[in-house]
Motif scaffolding. Structure first.
Motif, PDB file in Angstrom:
ATOM      1  N   THR A 189      34.684  33.281  52.830  1.00 35.88           N
ATOM      2  CA  THR A 189      34.255  33.189  54.223  1.00 35.88           C
ATOM      3  C   THR A 189      34.138  31.725  54.610  1.00 35.88           C
ATOM      4  O   THR A 189      34.292  30.826  53.780  1.00 35.88           O
ATOM      5  CB  THR A 189      32.889  33.883  54.454  1.00 35.88           C
ATOM      6  N   SER A 190      33.848  31.510  55.867  1.00 31.23           N
ATOM      7  CA  SER A 190      33.720  30.145  56.375  1.00 31.23           C
ATOM      8  C   SER A 190      32.504  29.423  55.803  1.00 31.23           C
ATOM      9  O   SER A 190      32.389  28.198  55.975  1.00 31.23           O
ATOM     10  CB  SER A 190      33.649  30.166  57.904  1.00 31.23           C
ATOM     11  N   ILE A 191      31.606  30.137  55.113  1.00 33.38           N
ATOM     12  CA  ILE A 191      30.447  29.461  54.503  1.00 33.38           C
ATOM     13  C   ILE A 191      30.338  29.730  53.006  1.00 33.38           C
ATOM     14  O   ILE A 191      29.344  29.361  52.390  1.00 33.38           O
ATOM     15  CB  ILE A 191      29.126  29.868  55.193  1.00 33.38           C
ATOM     16  N   SER A 192      31.341  30.378  52.415  1.00 34.13           N
ATOM     17  CA  SER A 192      31.270  30.670  50.986  1.00 34.13           C
ATOM     18  C   SER A 192      32.611  30.420  50.321  1.00 34.13           C
ATOM     19  O   SER A 192      33.667  30.489  50.962  1.00 34.13           O
ATOM     20  CB  SER A 192      30.837  32.119  50.737  1.00 34.13           C
ATOM     21  N   GLU A 193      32.563  30.147  49.026  1.00 29.82           N
ATOM     22  CA  GLU A 193      33.769  29.864  48.271  1.00 29.82           C
ATOM     23  C   GLU A 193      34.461  31.154  47.840  1.00 29.82           C
ATOM     24  O   GLU A 193      33.946  32.260  48.019  1.00 29.82           O
ATOM     25  CB  GLU A 193      33.408  29.011  47.045  1.00 29.82           C
ATOM     26  N   LEU A 194      35.634  30.981  47.244  1.00 31.73           N
ATOM     27  CA  LEU A 194      36.438  32.110  46.780  1.00 31.73           C
ATOM     28  C   LEU A 194      35.655  32.951  45.777  1.00 31.73           C
ATOM     29  O   LEU A 194      35.008  32.428  44.871  1.00 31.73           O
ATOM     30  CB  LEU A 194      37.714  31.566  46.120  1.00 31.73           C
ATOM     31  N   ASP A 195      35.724  34.278  45.952  1.00 31.11           N
ATOM     32  CA  ASP A 195      34.987  35.198  45.093  1.00 31.11           C
ATOM     33  C   ASP A 195      35.898  36.354  44.693  1.00 31.11           C
ATOM     34  O   ASP A 195      36.735  36.793  45.482  1.00 31.11           O
ATOM     35  CB  ASP A 195      33.752  35.731  45.830  1.00 31.11           C
ATOM     36  N   GLU A 196      35.740  36.837  43.471  1.00 34.90           N
ATOM     37  CA  GLU A 196      36.539  37.954  42.980  1.00 34.90           C
ATOM     38  C   GLU A 196      35.939  39.283  43.425  1.00 34.90           C
ATOM     39  O   GLU A 196      34.726  39.489  43.375  1.00 34.90           O
ATOM     40  CB  GLU A 196      36.614  37.936  41.450  1.00 34.90           C
ATOM     41  N   LEU A 197      36.789  40.199  43.869  1.00 34.91           N
ATOM     42  CA  LEU A 197      36.373  41.565  44.197  1.00 34.91           C
ATOM     43  C   LEU A 197      37.244  42.527  43.401  1.00 34.91           C
ATOM     44  O   LEU A 197      38.401  42.775  43.774  1.00 34.91           O
ATOM     45  CB  LEU A 197      36.523  41.839  45.698  1.00 34.91           C
ATOM     46  N   PRO A 198      36.745  43.046  42.284  1.00 29.86           N
ATOM     47  CA  PRO A 198      37.536  43.998  41.497  1.00 29.86           C
ATOM     48  C   PRO A 198      37.892  45.223  42.331  1.00 29.86           C
ATOM     49  O   PRO A 198      37.023  45.830  42.957  1.00 29.86           O
ATOM     50  CB  PRO A 198      36.593  44.365  40.344  1.00 29.86           C
ATOM     51  N   VAL A 199      39.156  45.604  42.361  1.00 24.48           N
ATOM     52  CA  VAL A 199      39.585  46.731  43.180  1.00 24.48           C
ATOM     53  C   VAL A 199      38.920  48.019  42.706  1.00 24.48           C
ATOM     54  O   VAL A 199      38.621  48.907  43.515  1.00 24.48           O
ATOM     55  CB  VAL A 199      41.120  46.880  43.158  1.00 24.48           C
ATOM     56  N   GLU A 200      38.661  48.123  41.424  1.00 21.30           N
ATOM     57  CA  GLU A 200      38.041  49.340  40.898  1.00 21.30           C
ATOM     58  C   GLU A 200      36.665  49.590  41.519  1.00 21.30           C
ATOM     59  O   GLU A 200      36.194  50.735  41.580  1.00 21.30           O
ATOM     60  CB  GLU A 200      37.920  49.264  39.383  1.00 21.30           C
ATOM     61  N   GLU A 226      45.766  43.906  40.913  1.00 21.42           N
ATOM     62  CA  GLU A 226      45.017  42.705  40.580  1.00 21.42           C
ATOM     63  C   GLU A 226      43.721  42.711  41.379  1.00 21.42           C
ATOM     64  O   GLU A 226      43.590  43.450  42.359  1.00 21.42           O
ATOM     65  CB  GLU A 226      45.821  41.439  40.913  1.00 21.42           C
ATOM     66  N   ASP A 227      42.755  41.898  40.950  1.00 18.58           N
ATOM     67  CA  ASP A 227      41.524  41.779  41.712  1.00 18.58           C
ATOM     68  C   ASP A 227      41.807  41.116  43.049  1.00 18.58           C
ATOM     69  O   ASP A 227      42.656  40.223  43.154  1.00 18.58           O
ATOM     70  CB  ASP A 227      40.495  40.939  40.950  1.00 18.58           C
ATOM     71  N   LEU A 228      41.116  41.569  44.062  1.00 15.57           N
ATOM     72  CA  LEU A 228      41.141  40.892  45.351  1.00 15.57           C
ATOM     73  C   LEU A 228      40.322  39.610  45.262  1.00 15.57           C
ATOM     74  O   LEU A 228      39.402  39.497  44.437  1.00 15.57           O
ATOM     75  CB  LEU A 228      40.549  41.790  46.427  1.00 15.57           C
ATOM     76  N   GLN A 229      40.638  38.671  46.104  1.00 13.32           N
ATOM     77  CA  GLN A 229      39.823  37.475  46.262  1.00 13.32           C
ATOM     78  C   GLN A 229      39.423  37.370  47.725  1.00 13.32           C
ATOM     79  O   GLN A 229      40.246  37.591  48.623  1.00 13.32           O
ATOM     80  CB  GLN A 229      40.587  36.222  45.830  1.00 13.32           C
ATOM     81  N   THR A 230      38.168  37.068  47.951  1.00 14.35           N
ATOM     82  CA  THR A 230      37.668  36.947  49.327  1.00 14.35           C
ATOM     83  C   THR A 230      36.923  35.632  49.489  1.00 14.35           C
ATOM     84  O   THR A 230      36.390  35.083  48.519  1.00 14.35           O
ATOM     85  CB  THR A 230      36.728  38.112  49.682  1.00 14.35           C
TER      86      THR A 230
END
Length: 236
Positions: A25-36, A19-23
């Protein structure tokens, strides 16, 4: 300690329902990181990565190798001796399975097998410094791993643009600490890791730290707010 990034890399390589990772930070909202994305070829890498790989020479140490895409290019296309170093056991196993001849699972702060002509720290390489008060420790270690005429190629982003501005256009940043010191959190398949400290550095701050720790530094490439820097041992 969880290793969700490594698990995602393993699942993708083994085709075990990745599945895609989600990341976030303390100053940004949830973001998708495709593993590919972590398995991309040279042609799909950004200009900073391509420049760093093109400049690599001699015996190479790739710190934070992840899925090993940078190391594979250096080994197979540039025909250089490269060590893929990562603290993640799963990532390290995938590097080996992808054909990287020398993949090591170890923290760079305890690693001392050899010295190198090129040390790579890419995909916000300054992140591993964690915070401003630890930069000296990491730069001292990197200095000890570098051959006399070697180079460290490291990238980062000045994230000042992510902060709001007031009515006069002045940037509103935290009153305490350096604005590039963030908490970074990874989520994967419903699990979450504990926040880790992650450091984004503007070039001037990196420059000052490098000079204080016995390096000369050159701005190799600027791409909007991101940059690639080259550190070499200062000549006495």
């Amino acid at each position: 300690m969880k290793d969700l990034m490594g698990q995602a890399i393993w699942d993708y390589f083994k085709n075990e329902n990745p599945e895609d990772l989600q990341t976030e930070t303390s100053i940004s909202e949830l973001d998708e990181l495709p593993v590919e994305y972590l398995f991309r070829d040279f042609s799909d890498m950004n200009e900073i990565e391509q420049k760093a790989l093109a400049l690599s020479f001699g015996k190479v140490l790739d710190i934070g190798a992840g899925a090993g895409s940078h190391s594979l290019y250096i080994q197979n296309e540039k025909m250089l001796d490269v060590t893929a170093l990562d603290i993640s056991k799963k990532s390290n196993e995938v590097c080996t399975l992808r054909g990287i001849k020398n993949a090591v699972c170890e923290d760079m702060m305890t690693f001392s097998a050899h010295t190198y002509d090129t040390i790579l720290l890419l995909m916000n390489g300054t992140g591993i410094f964690q915070s401003l008060d630890k930069i000296d420790l990491y730069l001292t270690k990197l200095h000890s791993l570098l051959n006399e005429n070697g180079q460290i190629l490291i990238d980062s982003t000045d994230i000042l643009y992510m902060f709001d501005t007031d009515d006069d256009g002045a940037v509103i940043i935290p009153a305490t600490g350096y604005y590039g010191e963030l908490d970074y959190i990874v989520h994967y398949k419903g699990e979450s890791e504990n926040p880790i400290k992650w450091l984004y550095l503007d070039f001037n701050t990196l420059q000052n730290a490098a000079i204080c720790n016995g390096f000369d530094i050159e701005l190799v490439l600027q791409d909007e707010d991101s940059y690639l820097a080259k550190l070499t041992k200062a000549k006495i």
